[in-house]
Design a protein around this motif. Structure first.
Motif, PDB file in Angstrom:
ATOM      1  N   GLU A  15       0.825  -1.205   0.000  1.00  7.41           N
ATOM      2  CA  GLU A  15       0.000   0.000   0.000  1.00  7.41           C
ATOM      3  C   GLU A  15       0.859   1.254   0.000  1.00  7.41           C
ATOM      4  O   GLU A  15       0.604   2.197  -0.757  1.00  7.41           O
ATOM      5  CB  GLU A  15      -0.939  -0.009   1.216  1.00  7.41           C
ATOM      6  CG  GLU A  15      -1.991  -1.110   1.201  1.00  7.41           C
ATOM      7  CD  GLU A  15      -3.018  -0.912   0.096  1.00  7.41           C
ATOM      8  OE1 GLU A  15      -3.157   0.233  -0.390  1.00  7.41           O
ATOM      9  OE2 GLU A  15      -3.660  -1.885  -0.290  1.00  7.41           O
ATOM     10  N   GLU A  16       1.886   1.294   0.862  1.00 15.14           N
ATOM     11  CA  GLU A  16       2.701   2.493   0.995  1.00 15.14           C
ATOM     12  C   GLU A  16       3.613   2.707  -0.211  1.00 15.14           C
ATOM     13  O   GLU A  16       3.854   3.840  -0.627  1.00 15.14           O
ATOM     14  CB  GLU A  16       3.547   2.412   2.266  1.00 15.14           C
ATOM     15  CG  GLU A  16       2.746   2.516   3.550  1.00 15.14           C
ATOM     16  CD  GLU A  16       3.630   2.564   4.776  1.00 15.14           C
ATOM     17  OE1 GLU A  16       4.826   2.188   4.673  1.00 15.14           O
ATOM     18  OE2 GLU A  16       3.146   2.977   5.835  1.00 15.14           O
ATOM     19  N   ASP A  42      -1.791   9.403   1.235  1.00 18.31           N
ATOM     20  CA  ASP A  42      -2.717   8.356   0.832  1.00 18.31           C
ATOM     21  C   ASP A  42      -2.038   7.480  -0.215  1.00 18.31           C
ATOM     22  O   ASP A  42      -1.250   7.968  -1.021  1.00 18.31           O
ATOM     23  CB  ASP A  42      -3.981   8.978   0.238  1.00 18.31           C
ATOM     24  CG  ASP A  42      -5.031   7.926  -0.039  1.00 18.31           C
ATOM     25  OD1 ASP A  42      -5.037   7.410  -1.184  1.00 18.31           O
ATOM     26  OD2 ASP A  42      -5.835   7.637   0.845  1.00 18.31           O
ATOM     27  N   PRO A  43      -2.272   6.139  -0.222  1.00 20.07           N
ATOM     28  CA  PRO A  43      -1.643   5.282  -1.230  1.00 20.07           C
ATOM     29  C   PRO A  43      -1.847   5.763  -2.657  1.00 20.07           C
ATOM     30  O   PRO A  43      -0.967   5.596  -3.499  1.00 20.07           O
ATOM     31  CB  PRO A  43      -2.315   3.920  -1.000  1.00 20.07           C
ATOM     32  CG  PRO A  43      -2.670   3.938   0.452  1.00 20.07           C
ATOM     33  CD  PRO A  43      -3.051   5.363   0.753  1.00 20.07           C
ATOM     34  N   ALA A  44      -3.015   6.405  -2.922  1.00 22.36           N
ATOM     35  CA  ALA A  44      -3.277   6.873  -4.285  1.00 22.36           C
ATOM     36  C   ALA A  44      -2.297   7.967  -4.701  1.00 22.36           C
ATOM     37  O   ALA A  44      -2.079   8.195  -5.892  1.00 22.36           O
ATOM     38  CB  ALA A  44      -4.706   7.384  -4.395  1.00 22.36           C
ATOM     39  N   ASP A  45      -1.694   8.651  -3.713  1.00 25.26           N
ATOM     40  CA  ASP A  45      -0.760   9.724  -4.038  1.00 25.26           C
ATOM     41  C   ASP A  45       0.498   9.206  -4.722  1.00 25.26           C
ATOM     42  O   ASP A  45       1.223   9.969  -5.351  1.00 25.26           O
ATOM     43  CB  ASP A  45      -0.368  10.484  -2.764  1.00 25.26           C
ATOM     44  CG  ASP A  45      -1.546  11.228  -2.162  1.00 25.26           C
ATOM     45  OD1 ASP A  45      -2.436  11.621  -2.930  1.00 25.26           O
ATOM     46  OD2 ASP A  45      -1.585  11.395  -0.936  1.00 25.26           O
ATOM     47  N   GLY A  89       0.653   1.705  -3.710  1.00 25.62           N
ATOM     48  CA  GLY A  89      -0.768   2.013  -3.749  1.00 25.62           C
ATOM     49  C   GLY A  89      -1.620   0.769  -3.849  1.00 25.62           C
ATOM     50  O   GLY A  89      -2.819   0.836  -4.070  1.00 25.62           O
TER      51      GLY A  89
END
Length: 206
Positions: free
Chosen positions: A76-77, A162-165, A80
């Motif tokens: 995740e980190e 956020d992971p999406a970043d 994402g």
């Protein structure tokens, strides 16, 4: 006898260096169309010798589950989410990190990817226990990946993203990871620790 196909094996611990190694390993696996094998090695607090003096299977299960969560969190980190566009075979191994990485990356056609510390690739390779062990014992090529250069205090801010970043081509986890007890990553398994003389040279991956 035909040579077994190579894989991309990467040591994961959750550190910035190991997250950079994970991202590089994904790129290498995509480029070469090879299986990605992220590996997180763990040992009981105080080492196996201390655990043998006072074994507690319930605590060992908690530590193992914590290692699984660390591996999933690293996806995740760092990405994402777990990539869905290439084969991935996560592993959680109870063993010293250097020994586990060399034991799993046991094919000459494999590529072993490890993260280095903040002192830079060359200095870290000369002094870090895991990197030194891997360079001395690996039977396949080793790729050392330094962590990203961040200004003072930026590491803490990075972990709040956020992971999406992180963007990129990775997609979210496509469901639970199968394994023992329904929680461990696929092919997760314990490994016997290296001999005492070798274990002193190992440490956590990344």
């Amino acid at each position: 006898m035909a040579e077994l196909p190579g894989r991309v094996v990467v040591g994961v611990s959750g550190s910035l260096g190991s997250l950079a190694a994970l991202r590089r390993a994904v790129d290498e696996a995509r480029r070469s169309q090879r299986l990605l094998l992220p590996l997180l090695a763990w040992t009981p607090p105080g080492g196996e010798g201390s655990y043998r003096r006072a074994p507690c299977p319930q605590l060992a299960k908690v530590w193992e589950d914590t290692a699984v969560e660390r591996l999933l969190t690293a996806f995740e980190e760092g990405l994402g989410g777990r990539p869905t566009d290439l084969p991935v075979q996560p592993m959680v191994v109870r063993a010293e990190a250097g020994y586990a990485l060399c034991d799993v990356a046991d094919r000459p056609a494999d590529l072993l990817v490890v993260g280095t510390g903040r002192r830079g690739a060359l200095t870290r390779l000369a002094h870090a226990g895991v990197s030194r062990y891997v360079l001395a014992h690996a039977v396949c090529p080793v790729l050392a990946v330094p962590p990203p250069r961040l200004p003072h205090g930026a590491a803490r801010a990075l972990r709040r993203l956020d992971p999406a970043d992180f963007g990129g081509r990775a997609q979210a986890l496509a469901g639970p990871v199968e394994g023992r007890g329904g929680r461990l990553p696929a092919v997760g398994r314990d490994r016997r620790p290296a001999p005492e003389s070798e274990r002193r040279r190992g440490s956590d991956a990344g």
